[in-house]
Design a protein around this motif. Structure first.
Motif, short mmCIF file in Angstrom:
data_model
loop_
_atom_site.label_atom_id
_atom_site.label_comp_id
_atom_site.label_asym_id
_atom_site.label_seq_id
_atom_site.Cartn_x
_atom_site.Cartn_y
_atom_site.Cartn_z
N MET A 148 0.83 -1.21 0.00
CA MET A 148 0.00 0.00 0.00
C MET A 148 0.87 1.26 0.00
SD MET A 148 -2.95 1.29 -0.20
CE MET A 148 -4.20 0.16 0.27
N SER A 149 1.93 1.25 0.78
CA SER A 149 2.80 2.43 0.79
C SER A 149 3.52 2.59 -0.54
CB SER A 149 3.80 2.35 1.95
OG SER A 149 4.65 1.25 1.78
N CYS A 150 3.88 1.49 -1.17
CA CYS A 150 4.52 1.57 -2.50
C CYS A 150 3.55 2.11 -3.54
CB CYS A 150 5.05 0.22 -2.92
SG CYS A 150 6.51 -0.28 -2.03
N SER A 151 2.29 1.74 -3.44
CA SER A 151 1.32 2.26 -4.41
C SER A 151 1.04 3.74 -4.16
CB SER A 151 0.03 1.45 -4.37
OG SER A 151 -0.66 1.68 -3.18
N VAL A 152 1.05 4.17 -2.90
CA VAL A 152 0.87 5.60 -2.61
C VAL A 152 2.06 6.40 -3.13
CG1 VAL A 152 0.79 7.27 -0.71
CG2 VAL A 152 -0.68 5.28 -0.66
N VAL A 191 -5.32 3.23 -10.66
CA VAL A 191 -4.25 2.28 -10.94
C VAL A 191 -3.49 1.95 -9.67
CG1 VAL A 191 -2.01 2.05 -12.09
CG2 VAL A 191 -3.99 2.81 -13.37
N SER A 192 -3.20 2.98 -8.87
CA SER A 192 -2.44 2.76 -7.64
C SER A 192 -3.24 1.92 -6.64
CB SER A 192 -2.06 4.09 -7.01
OG SER A 192 -1.24 4.82 -7.88
N ILE A 193 -4.52 2.16 -6.54
CA ILE A 193 -5.35 1.35 -5.64
C ILE A 193 -5.41 -0.09 -6.11
CG2 ILE A 193 -7.73 1.00 -4.86
CD1 ILE A 193 -7.97 4.04 -4.72
N ASN A 194 -5.53 -0.28 -7.43
CA ASN A 194 -5.62 -1.62 -7.98
C ASN A 194 -4.31 -2.38 -7.81
OD1 ASN A 194 -6.80 -3.81 -9.15
ND2 ASN A 194 -6.79 -2.97 -11.22
N LEU A 195 -3.17 -1.69 -7.85
CA LEU A 195 -1.89 -2.36 -7.65
C LEU A 195 -1.73 -2.86 -6.22
CD1 LEU A 195 0.79 -0.32 -9.59
CD2 LEU A 195 0.04 -2.64 -10.01
N ALA A 196 -2.35 -2.19 -5.27
CA ALA A 196 -2.18 -2.55 -3.87
C ALA A 196 -3.13 -3.65 -3.43
CB ALA A 196 -2.39 -1.33 -2.98
N GLN A 197 -4.09 -4.02 -4.26
CA GLN A 197 -5.05 -5.06 -3.88
C GLN A 197 -4.41 -6.43 -4.00
OE1 GLN A 197 -8.49 -4.59 -6.28
NE2 GLN A 197 -9.31 -2.95 -5.03
N ILE A 198 -4.49 -7.18 -2.94
CA ILE A 198 -3.94 -8.54 -2.94
C ILE A 198 -5.05 -9.56 -3.09
CG2 ILE A 198 -2.69 -10.25 -1.57
CD1 ILE A 198 -1.12 -7.97 -0.37
#
Length: 124
Positions: free
Chosen positions: A73-77, A116-123
């Motif tokens: 999550m921090s990487c996506s932010v 895009v950033s939210i979608n990258l953080a979804q596991i």
């Protein structure tokens, strides 16, 4: 991770703007480029392999699964902030005196890059 073509293209565009922002931080001579670069490497691997596989790579003994969620999550932010910084920096280097017409495209790209950033953080 969503495998649609639109998501892939916008994720790579978002990543390229973040790389531009990283190069700007590197050229300024601050040491923030080191943690920013590490988060970009993690974001790059999330774009290539997916968040679930990256979270499984970070599944070391002693590191719990929620900690890997926090790291992703921090990487996506950081990816979102870096991409918006790179986009705004590039747009304000355009040779126009009145840049008020850029407000709407910046708002639209903020929504797209945020998705895009939210979608990258979804596991899950």
């Amino acid at each position: 991770m969503n495998n649609s073509l639109f998501f892939r293209i916008t994720a790579w565009i978002c990543f390229l703007f973040a790389i531009y922002s990283w190069l700007g931080i590197f050229n300024r001579g601050t040491f923030l480029w080191v943690p920013f670069g590490v988060t970009l490497i993690i974001s790059f691997s999330c774009i290539l392999y997916g968040s679930r596989k990256v979270a499984s790579f970070m599944n070391f003994p002693g590191i719990s699964f929620p900690l890997s969620k926090i790291i992703l999550m921090s990487c996506s932010v950081v990816l979102f902030i870096g991409s918006m910084n790179g986009l705004v920096d590039l747009l304000f280097k355009l040779p126009f005196y009145d840049k008020s017409f850029l407000l709407f495209p910046i708002f639209i790209s903020t929504c797209i890059f945020g998705g895009v950033s939210i979608n990258l953080a979804q596991i899950d």
